[in-house]
Design a protein around this motif. Structure first.
Motif, short mmCIF file in Angstrom:
data_model
loop_
_atom_site.label_atom_id
_atom_site.label_comp_id
_atom_site.label_asym_id
_atom_site.label_seq_id
_atom_site.Cartn_x
_atom_site.Cartn_y
_atom_site.Cartn_z
N PRO A 1 -21.09 -11.87 -1.00
CA PRO A 1 -21.44 -10.95 0.07
C PRO A 1 -20.79 -9.58 -0.17
O PRO A 1 -19.61 -9.48 -0.51
CB PRO A 1 -20.85 -11.60 1.32
N VAL A 2 -21.56 -8.53 -0.01
CA VAL A 2 -21.07 -7.17 -0.25
C VAL A 2 -19.84 -6.87 0.62
O VAL A 2 -18.88 -6.26 0.16
CB VAL A 2 -22.19 -6.14 0.00
N GLY A 3 -19.86 -7.32 1.88
CA GLY A 3 -18.73 -7.08 2.77
C GLY A 3 -17.43 -7.66 2.22
O GLY A 3 -16.38 -7.03 2.33
N THR B 1 -12.17 -6.80 -0.21
CA THR B 1 -11.21 -7.09 -1.28
C THR B 1 -10.77 -5.81 -1.97
O THR B 1 -9.58 -5.61 -2.23
CB THR B 1 -11.82 -8.07 -2.30
N LEU B 2 -11.72 -4.92 -2.25
CA LEU B 2 -11.38 -3.64 -2.87
C LEU B 2 -10.40 -2.86 -2.00
O LEU B 2 -9.42 -2.29 -2.50
CB LEU B 2 -12.63 -2.81 -3.12
N ASP B 3 -10.66 -2.84 -0.71
CA ASP B 3 -9.78 -2.10 0.21
C ASP B 3 -8.39 -2.71 0.29
O ASP B 3 -7.40 -1.99 0.43
CB ASP B 3 -10.41 -2.04 1.61
#
Length: 109
Positions: free
Chosen positions: A93-95, A100-102
């Motif tokens: 899922p993109v969210g 995770t990146l944040d």
């Protein structure tokens, strides 16, 4: 009322596939991809990093298919996070990816 401004994240993306470079170039062209697709025809990187989807037996047509996986690599070159599904038929899922990146590098928000 204005919509909130979207922040830009400065991440570089690359995809790895066992397909030949010409196949990847055609795929990228048809889909207007702007990120690199890297060819790993012998699945050497796929094997080295444990990305091979284990449901396909050696000798079969799909042998070498990697799991859909995302490595988040820090500015220092170390893997900060690894996200993957158990089969290539599923996608993350993109969210979850953005979350995770944040968490890994909140300065890029």
């Amino acid at each position: 009322m204005r919509a909130p401004a979207r922040s830009k994240r400065a991440y570089r993306i690359a995809g790895i596939s066992y397909d030949a470079p010409d196949v990847l170039a055609a795929f990228a062209g048809r889909r207007s991809l702007i990120y690199a697709l890297l060819s790993d025809p012998k699945s050497e990187l796929i094997e080295r990093y444990g990305l091979r989807d284990p449901q396909y037996a050696q000798g079969g047509k799909a042998y070498g298919v990697p799991r859909p996986i995302i490595f988040v690599v820090g500015r220092d070159g170390t893997i900060k996070a690894k996200l993957f599904e158990d089969t290539f038929r599923k996608r993350l899922p993109v969210g979850l990816v953005i979350e995770t990146l944040d968490k890994v590098d909140p300065t890029r928000r």
